[in-house]
Design a protein around this motif. Structure first.
Motif, PDB file in Angstrom:
ATOM      1  N   PHE A 103       0.827  -1.203   0.000  1.00 57.50           N
ATOM      2  CA  PHE A 103       0.000   0.000   0.000  1.00 57.50           C
ATOM      3  C   PHE A 103       0.862   1.255   0.000  1.00 57.50           C
ATOM      4  N   ALA A 104       1.967   1.158   0.747  1.00 59.61           N
ATOM      5  CA  ALA A 104       2.784   2.352   0.921  1.00 59.61           C
ATOM      6  C   ALA A 104       3.660   2.635  -0.287  1.00 59.61           C
ATOM      7  N   THR A 105       3.766   1.667  -1.190  1.00 61.04           N
ATOM      8  CA  THR A 105       4.691   1.906  -2.297  1.00 61.04           C
ATOM      9  C   THR A 105       4.092   2.913  -3.270  1.00 61.04           C
ATOM     10  N   ARG A 106       4.993   3.614  -3.871  1.00 59.96           N
ATOM     11  CA  ARG A 106       4.582   4.451  -4.983  1.00 59.96           C
ATOM     12  C   ARG A 106       5.188   3.809  -6.202  1.00 59.96           C
ATOM     13  N   GLY A 107       4.536   3.898  -7.258  1.00 57.47           N
ATOM     14  CA  GLY A 107       5.091   3.321  -8.470  1.00 57.47           C
ATOM     15  C   GLY A 107       4.237   2.177  -8.975  1.00 57.47           C
ATOM     16  N   ARG A 108       4.603   1.669 -10.101  1.00 60.26           N
ATOM     17  CA  ARG A 108       3.832   0.639 -10.757  1.00 60.26           C
ATOM     18  C   ARG A 108       4.028  -0.682 -10.008  1.00 60.26           C
ATOM     19  N   LEU A 109       2.937  -1.287  -9.587  1.00 57.96           N
ATOM     20  CA  LEU A 109       3.022  -2.507  -8.758  1.00 57.96           C
ATOM     21  C   LEU A 109       2.535  -3.689  -9.581  1.00 57.96           C
ATOM     22  N   VAL A 110       3.382  -4.677  -9.700  1.00 53.85           N
ATOM     23  CA  VAL A 110       2.949  -5.916 -10.344  1.00 53.85           C
ATOM     24  C   VAL A 110       3.040  -7.038  -9.304  1.00 53.85           C
ATOM     25  N   ALA A 111       2.098  -7.968  -9.407  1.00 50.75           N
ATOM     26  CA  ALA A 111       2.086  -9.077  -8.446  1.00 50.75           C
ATOM     27  C   ALA A 111       2.386 -10.370  -9.184  1.00 50.75           C
ATOM     28  N   LEU A 112       3.411 -11.084  -8.713  1.00 52.03           N
ATOM     29  CA  LEU A 112       3.736 -12.395  -9.280  1.00 52.03           C
ATOM     30  C   LEU A 112       2.745 -13.421  -8.715  1.00 52.03           C
TER      31      LEU A 112
END
Lengths: 617, 700
Positions: free
Chosen positions: A89-98
């Motif tokens: 949640f805290a990340t900024r940026g494009r999040l991809v989930a494996l």
């Protein structure tokens, strides 16, 4: 395009409506203040009410149309197994989930990292969340700078040293480490489901368990980790491969008859060796088997030779023949029997233990039989009784014989001490000589073991001693793992050539990858023993169930990812930014807070003038 | 009216009333008795008991009727009829023996007699108690007959749990009951259970009641090892019974070729453990007599899983005497225990005076108990308890070098035997021919010679021959009993005499000079006795023999033998052969060694075939070898039935992965651990081999 237009118009309309509402609010405030006259609100109250109106309106607008995040356009955040929700949640940026990652809200699901990189070709930097990249994704990530802050070690079995192939009937040991260590206990369960060893875990989490094998073949033991209360926390398979070489030929040269030779011969013939014994009795008289000529061609047929010091002294030119045979691959075991002259020769060879000499006792493992539980454990290591030795007959009152070894330590450069006793002191050492090996055994008399009910230990010592030096032979070899079902296993060497036989008998053909040193990849679908290759080159490997030993797997991924991160160097500074829809929830919170403040202020009597009631709408 | 007629007339109603009343009183008792008999032994027993009861009752009634005689009638008249004026006895007196006044009185009362009725004399009914008795008897009989019986209670069938597929028209087990009737001696009740697996006491009787649907032709219980047990039809159900002496596996077989193979069931037996004897007091096995003690009361506890017989035996061994005069006597005393059957106490009291136990003696007791198993109760002997009454004086042993043997070697005692033999021969002198007499005398002389030879050993071997090492002379190194009974029974110091003998070069060194002198005298006397015995003069030989015995007794009173300490000594070098260069009879020879075959190859092969590694066979596996092995090695396994069951499951369904895993687990338990052989190191690859060859390796 249409959607963009409609979005813009909607934003505009909403902005206009909100602006109008703010204006109306201000007008109403001003009218009311003028109408109230001297009884009007204090200035600060009026100012606060006026200021809060646009704030609330703005917050509402941002809730409805949250502004996009601005972040480095070339950074890709990768969620892997065990990614905490908070971190995602805290990340900024494009999040991809494996696929291994838990369900995350705004993450883009990708089948693997390579796919994610194809979808986001601008990526120059990876931020890895969770335990780390699986072996599948390591190659894709190679070359990219990686930022990986690994989370805490997951509880469970975090390290496991599975046993190498052992001789049928020999003992083997399983070592490893668990976390957390406090009060944990580990158990080794044999294929019949009986607990065969039970140990508390050391303070640093390490443990070492041992079991015994029976007939040649594959066996599946189990390692159980129990929590302080005794509750089962984890169970892991322990694959054990027991091998039995086909009639290896063994040459025993003794300078004099003695009990050691007698019991050595007895053990070797019972353990499946074709034994050739020659015992010099002095004056040209030889006992044992029919004598053979010590020529290179004869010796090339032998897997190993055991020579004691006195026999070595009497060999003469035979010595060089023996050493030449060793260079061709034969194993040679030098046995100490107290001949000082030969000891000097050993020393020159680096095989005599140096330092504080003398004879010191060997620390033997105690067999605890004082409690019924310990006795039951000891029984599970024995196998069933024979006609001569009924089951458990020698366990009632175990005696530890006095066995001694030459004191001192081996210190040569290419000398490998091995065969540690229960006190951790090596009893033997080997060094390579050509393609063969020469070992020295520092225990002059090991036969008391055979006489006092510890024939298993006697056999174990000599089996490992000869196993270390004897001429290599074809046989089922074990490909070290661990492998998990559903993961790629890399098979190299002869195993990469042949088909793989799965536990249910399914045969899979492998395709060698010439770009990867002729190795082949194999994706196992089921847990169990697999056989790769055919005939003498066949190798076996064990595939664990997909969900087995998760902590070990996580540790492996984390280590690999961290190594990759260290190897990739510093991350370049981001060039340019990219936008991504932001979350409305912070704005909603702001709007709610503003509304609450307005409400409080309106209800409050502070800053109101006179006795009159509040404004009437 | 004659006296007899009078008696009959007047006692008639009373007799009838009493017999009826008695019958009414006895009938309820007979009823309860018959009900009891029916309950315990069936109709026959009820009828038998009833007949016996009737006979007894009839006898009782008859006997009671006899009491209604003349005297009774007179007493009754006098008690009930005041108008007879206490003169009723006159009615039964012979008229000619009465005086006139009596006759007058008799006439008067005879007239008045008719005023009453004979019925008035009969006893009252006492209805209340009679009704209460009848009520109680009826209730008791009803309870006895209607109380639900264990053995006879109806069988409730439990639904089958075999989970077999339902095939229309194929018989299938639908319900079952297994009744376990343990042997009577265990005292355990019979029990019914719905499952077909059971764990039962050995010797129990098992009764199966099975129901099939539809009804099969000739179903049976298929035993895994043994002939099948046919079922017999009983209405809707099928029944079978069997006495269990060993654990077995079986399956219910409807004997229909279309029926699927039913799962195996297992009957385990709980063996009857032999009783255990514990000593409660004294705490130690060796107790010393306290001063003033006159009796001894050890306490034993005997426990058993089902019950210890109340009768036990106490073996009492009494060793009385000292030195060579120890006599043993053994007897057994019957004891009766107290307490519950599973934990009985036996507390005998042994009176010293009655047993003849005196100072210097040992009293050894051992409790022998039996359990209640039938047939063949199991007997257990408890630990021996020793009560020692120390001799008044103990030999001193202080300040001596070496080990001190406080008792003499036991063979010092047979001089008395020679005297006894000689005296016995003298008594038979008349009956024996002279030649035979002389021969036997010479034989005794030979014994005397051997004995003298032994004593001579202690003097340094002063004899012309070497009589030692004769058979049975107490110098055998191996085998059998100790050479003789130890001089002081159980003397802890007597280990040497019991298990060995002094082994130093000259036995004489173990005697002090004074003893040695006495012993020399004894040997001299033995010479004399031996000479005379060999000359056929046992009478003349007796005095020297007695003198020798006296000297030996004196030696015995010294009661000290010195034994020099001996260390490990190597055999002496034979100088005759040493350094001569002669090598006769010496040659190289082969020492053959044959590997031991554990004979477990079949198990190991099956172990590999059932696995999933190399050598695995995924389809049907030939398990005949394992079965053969199992048949021959049943006693080596802790649970052979489990292996048999696992084998059966795999044979029934070779593709069943779980069954294969179970069998593999059982095979692991049947595998011996071979001596660890060689696990060769893996062959280095071509590059590795080339590398190793190139760097070569240097040997000094």
């Amino acid at each position: 395009m249409m959607s963009a237009l409609s979005t813009l118009s909607a934003e505009r309309i909403v902005a206009a409506v909100l602006g109008l509402a703010v204006l109306l609010g201000w007008v109403r405030l001003a009218l009311w203040q003028r109408g109230a006259g001297a009884a009007g609100a204090a200035h600060w109250r009026l100012a606060a009410l006026a200021a809060l109106q646009p704030l609330v309106a703005g917050a509402l607008f941002l809730t409805l149309f949250p502004p996009a995040w601005q972040h480095a356009a070339d950074e890709l955040v990768v969620a892997t197994a065990g990614t905490p929700r908070r971190a995602a949640f805290a990340t900024r940026g494009r999040l991809v989930a494996l696929p291994e990652a838990p369900r995350l809200d705004r993450a883009e699901a990708v089948p693997d990292l390579a796919t994610a990189l194809r979808r986001h070709p601008a990526t120059r930097r990876l931020v890895v969340l969770g335990q780390g990249l699986a072996p599948r994704d390591l190659d894709s990530a190679r070359g990219l700078p990686i930022v990986h802050t690994s989370p805490a070690e997951p509880p469970g079995i975090v390290a496991l040293a599975l046993p190498a192939p052992v001789a049928a009937g020999a003992a083997f040991s399983v070592a490893g480490r668990v976390a957390p260590a406090a009060g944990a206990r580990v158990e080794l369960v044999d294929p019949a489901g009986r607990v065969t060893d039970r140990q508390p875990v050391a303070a640093d989490g390490t443990f070492r368990l041992s079991g015994t094998t029976r007939a040649a073949g594959t066996a599946r033991f189990a390692l159980r980790l129990r929590q302080p209360g005794g509750r089962l926390q984890e169970e892991a398979d322990v694959p054990v491969l027991a091998v039995a070489a086909a009639k290896p030929r063994l040459l025993i040269l003794a300078g004099a008859p003695g009990p050691e030779i007698k019991f050595l011969r007895r053990w070797a013939s019972d353990a499946g060796f074709a034994v050739q014994t020659q015992i010099a009795a002095g004056g040209g008289i030889a006992l044992g088997d029919a004598p053979i000529a010590l020529t290179l061609s004869t010796l090339n047929g032998y897997a190993a030779a055991i020579v004691d010091e006195r026999a070595w002294a009497g060999l003469g030119t035979g010595r060089s023949t023996l050493l030449e045979a060793v260079r061709g691959g034969m194993g040679l075991v030098l046995r100490s029997d107290g001949d000082e002259g030969t000891r000097a020769w050993w020393r020159g060879f680096g095989l005599a233990p140096a330092g504080r000499g003398g004879v010191v006792p060997v620390v033997l493992p105690e067999v605890a039989v004082d409690t019924p539980e310990a006795l039951a454990l000891a029984r599970t290591r024995r196998g069933i009784g024979t006609r001569d030795v009924p089951e458990g007959s020698d366990l009632d009152d175990p005696v530890l014989p006095d066995v001694t070894r030459l004191g001192g330590k081996w210190s040569g450069v290419d000398v490998v001490p091995f065969l540690a006793d229960a006190g951790g002191n090596p009893l033997a050492a080997w060094r390579p000589l050509g393609t063969g090996r020469v070992a020295a055994f520092a225990v002059p008399d090991s036969y008391p073991l055979a006489l006092s009910g510890r024939a298993d230990l006697f056999a174990d010592w000599w089996s490992r001693l000869l196993g270390a030096v004897a001429r290599p032979a074809d046989g089922p070899a074990l490909i070290a793992g661990p492998f998990w079902a559903g993961e790629r296993a890399v098979l190299c060497g002869p195993a990469a050539a042949g088909p793989v036989v799965q536990p249910d008998g399914t045969v899979t053909t492998l395709v060698r990858d010439r770009g990867a040193d002729g190795c082949a990849g194999f994706w196992s679908t089921r847990a169990g023993w697999h056989q790769a290759g055919t005939g003498g080159a066949a190798q076996v490997f064990y595939v664990h169930p997909a969900e087995a030993i998760p902590a070990l797997r996580a540790g492996r991924d984390r280590t690999a990812t961290l190594q990759l991160a260290r190897g990739a160097g510093a991350a370049p500074q981001g060039r340019g930014t990219d936008s991504q829809p932001g979350s409305p929830w912070p704005w909603f919170g702001l709007w709610l807070a503003g509304c609450g403040a307005l409400w409080l202020l309106e209800r409050s009597t502070r800053g109101r003038g006179g006795m009159r009631a509040g404004p009437v709408a | 009216m004659s006296a007899d007629a009078l008696l009959r007339t007047w006692t008639g109603p009373a007799r009838r009333r009493q017999s009826t009343g008695d019958a009414l009183w006895l009938a309820p008792a007979l009823l309860v008795l018959a009900a009891l008999g029916w309950r315990l032994g069936g109709t026959a027993a009820a009828l038998g008991l009833l007949a016996t009861g009737l006979a007894g009752g009839a006898w009782l009634v008859r006997r009671r009727l006899q009491r209604l005689d003349e005297r009774w009638l007179v007493r009754r008249f006098n008690a009930l009829r005041p108008d007879l004026e206490d003169s009723a006895a006159l009615l039964f007196s012979a008229p000619d023996r009465l005086n006139p006044l009596e006759r007058l009185q008799r006439a008067r009362i005879e007239q008045r007699l008719g005023a009453g009725r004979p019925e008035d004399l009969a006893a009252d009914w006492r209805r209340g108690p009679l009704l209460a008795l009848w009520g109680a008897a009826l209730i008791a009989a009803a309870l006895l007959m209607l109380w639900p019986s264990r053995a006879g209670r109806p069988v409730h069938l439990a639904p089958s749990a075999e989970h077999l597929p339902v095939i229309p028209g194929v018989p299938r087990l639908v319900a079952q009951n297994l009744r376990v009737v343990p042997p009577a001696y265990t005292g355990l009740p019979a029990r019914d259970q719905g499952g077909l697996d059971a764990r039962v006491p050995v010797g129990s009787r098992l009764e199966w009641t099975l129901r099939f649907a539809p009804q099969p032709g000739q179903p049976r219980l298929g035993l895994l090892a043994g002939p099948p047990l046919p079922l017999r039809r009983d209405g809707q159900d099928w029944m079978a019974a069997r006495q269990v002496d060993a654990a077995f596996l079986y399956r219910v077989d409807p004997a229909d070729p279309r029926a699927p193979l039913a799962p195996l069931h297992r009957i385990d037996v709980i063996p009857d453990a032999p009783p255990q004897v514990r000593v409660i007091s004294p705490a130690a096995s060796l107790t010393l007599v306290r001063p003033g003690q006159r009796a001894w009361g050890p306490v034993f506890a005997a426990t058993d899983d089902y019950g210890v017989a109340a009768q036990a035996r106490l073996r009492v061994t009494l060793a009385v005497g000292e030195g060579e005069n120890v006599t043993f006597s053994e007897r057994e005393i019957a004891l009766t225990g107290s307490g519950p059957a599973r934990d009985r106490r036996f507390a005998p009291t042994l009176d010293f005076a009655r047993l003849g136990f005196a100072a210097g003696g040992d009293l050894v007791v051992q409790l022998i108990v039996r359990d209640t198993r039938s047939p063949g109760p199991q007997e257990t002997r408890g630990p021996s308890l020793v009560l020692r009454w120390p001799a008044p004086k103990a030999p001193e042993s202080a300040g001596l070098e070496g080990m001190v043997n406080t008792t003499l070697p036991a063979y010092f005692r047979s001089q008395r035997q020679i005297i006894l033999d000689a005296e016995a021969l003298l008594r038979q002198k008349r009956a024996l021919p002279a030649e035979r007499f002389a021969g036997r005398s010479a034989a005794i002389g030979d014994d005397q010679a051997i004995l003298r030879g032994r004593y001579s050993q202690f003097l340094g071997g002063e004899e012309e021959t070497a009589p030692e090492h004769a058979e049975g002379d107490g110098h055998d190194h191996s085998g059998g009993l100790p050479p003789a009974r130890p001089a002081g029974f159980g003397a802890p110091e007597d280990v040497l005499a019991e298990f060995g003998h002094p082994h130093d070069d000259a036995a004489a060194s173990s005697l002090d000079p004074a003893t040695r002198a006495i012993l020399k005298n004894a040997v001299d006397e033995m010479w004399e006795a031996e000479r005379l015995l060999k000359q056929g003069q046992p009478a003349a030989a007796l005095p020297p023999a007695y003198r020798a015995l006296r000297f030996i007794k004196q030696v015995q009173q010294a009661t000290r033998v010195f034994l020099s300490r001996v260390g490990q000594e190597r055999p002496p070098i034979d100088p005759a052969r040493r350094l001569t260069g002669k090598r006769d009879g010496l040659a190289s020879r082969a020492l053959p060694v044959a590997p031991v075959d554990s004979g477990d190859g079949e198990i190991a092969a099956a172990w590999r075939a059932l696995g999933d590694g190399p050598g695995a066979i995924r389809g049907a596996i030939d398990l005949a070898g394992v079965e053969r092995w199992l048949a021959g090695n049943r006693d080596r396994l802790a649970d052979p039935l489990a292996l048999a069951a696992a084998l059966d499951a795999v044979r029934a369904d070779p593709a069943c992965a779980r069954c294969r895993a179970v069998l593999r687990g059982q095979l692991w338990l049947a595998l011996a651990r071979p001596p660890a052989g060689l696990a060769p190191r893996p062959r280095p690859d071509a590059a590795g081999q080339r590398y190793l060859r190139l760097i070569g390796g240097r040997a000094p």
